[in-house]
Design a protein around this motif. Structure first.
Motif, PDB file in Angstrom:
ATOM      1  N   LYS A  96       0.830  -1.209   0.000  1.00 37.34           N
ATOM      2  CA  LYS A  96       0.000   0.000   0.000  1.00 37.34           C
ATOM      3  C   LYS A  96       0.864   1.259   0.000  1.00 37.34           C
ATOM      4  N   ILE A  97       1.885   1.295   0.838  1.00 42.21           N
ATOM      5  CA  ILE A  97       2.764   2.466   0.916  1.00 42.21           C
ATOM      6  C   ILE A  97       3.456   2.699  -0.433  1.00 42.21           C
ATOM      7  N   ALA A  98       3.945   1.625  -1.054  1.00 45.47           N
ATOM      8  CA  ALA A  98       4.620   1.754  -2.348  1.00 45.47           C
ATOM      9  C   ALA A  98       3.639   2.213  -3.425  1.00 45.47           C
ATOM     10  N   ARG A  99       2.412   1.708  -3.375  1.00 47.51           N
ATOM     11  CA  ARG A  99       1.397   2.096  -4.354  1.00 47.51           C
ATOM     12  C   ARG A  99       1.052   3.578  -4.217  1.00 47.51           C
ATOM     13  N   VAL A 100       0.841   4.021  -2.986  1.00 45.19           N
ATOM     14  CA  VAL A 100       0.516   5.431  -2.749  1.00 45.19           C
ATOM     15  C   VAL A 100       1.693   6.328  -3.140  1.00 45.19           C
TER      16      VAL A 100
ATOM     17  N   SER B 127      -3.839   4.472  -7.791  1.00 43.37           N
ATOM     18  CA  SER B 127      -4.984   3.938  -7.060  1.00 43.37           C
ATOM     19  C   SER B 127      -4.919   2.412  -7.137  1.00 43.37           C
ATOM     20  N   GLN B 128      -5.725   1.755  -6.334  1.00 44.76           N
ATOM     21  CA  GLN B 128      -5.781   0.287  -6.428  1.00 44.76           C
ATOM     22  C   GLN B 128      -6.203  -0.116  -7.835  1.00 44.76           C
ATOM     23  N   GLU B 129      -7.147   0.595  -8.411  1.00 41.95           N
ATOM     24  CA  GLU B 129      -7.631   0.305  -9.764  1.00 41.95           C
ATOM     25  C   GLU B 129      -6.514   0.456 -10.794  1.00 41.95           C
TER      26      GLU B 129
ATOM     27  N   GLN C  46     -10.242  -5.457  -6.521  1.00 39.60           N
ATOM     28  CA  GLN C  46     -10.538  -6.234  -5.319  1.00 39.60           C
ATOM     29  C   GLN C  46      -9.339  -7.086  -4.900  1.00 39.60           C
ATOM     30  N   THR C  47      -8.640  -7.656  -5.868  1.00 38.91           N
ATOM     31  CA  THR C  47      -7.455  -8.464  -5.567  1.00 38.91           C
ATOM     32  C   THR C  47      -6.379  -7.612  -4.907  1.00 38.91           C
ATOM     33  N   ILE C  48      -6.137  -6.428  -5.449  1.00 34.35           N
ATOM     34  CA  ILE C  48      -5.132  -5.534  -4.859  1.00 34.35           C
ATOM     35  C   ILE C  48      -5.543  -5.171  -3.434  1.00 34.35           C
TER      36      ILE C  48
ATOM     37  N   TYR D 257      -5.259 -12.182   1.006  1.00 37.91           N
ATOM     38  CA  TYR D 257      -5.028 -12.925  -0.228  1.00 37.91           C
ATOM     39  C   TYR D 257      -3.538 -13.111  -0.409  1.00 37.91           C
ATOM     40  N   ASN D 258      -3.138 -14.336  -0.707  1.00 33.61           N
ATOM     41  CA  ASN D 258      -1.730 -14.657  -0.943  1.00 33.61           C
ATOM     42  C   ASN D 258      -1.528 -14.756  -2.450  1.00 33.61           C
ATOM     43  N   PRO D 259      -0.953 -13.716  -3.071  1.00 31.24           N
ATOM     44  CA  PRO D 259      -0.823 -13.709  -4.528  1.00 31.24           C
ATOM     45  C   PRO D 259       0.207 -14.716  -5.025  1.00 31.24           C
ATOM     46  N   SER D 260       0.023 -15.102  -6.290  1.00 36.00           N
ATOM     47  CA  SER D 260       0.994 -15.991  -6.929  1.00 36.00           C
ATOM     48  C   SER D 260       2.317 -15.252  -7.098  1.00 36.00           C
ATOM     49  N   LEU D 261       3.371 -16.005  -7.309  1.00 38.78           N
ATOM     50  CA  LEU D 261       4.680 -15.396  -7.549  1.00 38.78           C
ATOM     51  C   LEU D 261       4.628 -14.508  -8.784  1.00 38.78           C
TER      52      LEU D 261
END
Length: 67
Positions: free
Chosen positions: A7-11, A16-18, A29-31, A39-43
């Motif tokens: 979240k910090i890196a995205r901001v 935005s999440q979108e 929603q996944t983000i 949610y544990n994302p794939s590599l």
């Protein structure tokens, strides 16, 4: 555990999440679920997020010792 590093890196990247979701081929929603620690994302998705945010896997996803 929440993934505040994503979240910090995205901001910091002014996304935005979108917008991040569009860059990595995921849904908003996944983000949101990744940031919430639900949610544990794939590599593959982790690498796409890192590339989009200019970060490494260590910086965004690996847990630090003692956590």
């Amino acid at each position: 555990m929440k993934n505040m590093r994503v979240k910090i890196a995205r901001v910091a990247a002014d996304l935005s999440q979108e917008q991040l979701a569009e860059k990595v081929g995921a849904t908003r929603q996944t983000i949101g679920m990744i940031e919430a620690g639900k949610y544990n994302p794939s590599l593959k998705l982790c690498l796409a997020i890192c590339h989009a945010l200019g970060k490494t896997l260590d910086q965004l996803f690996w847990e630090e010792e003692g956590q």
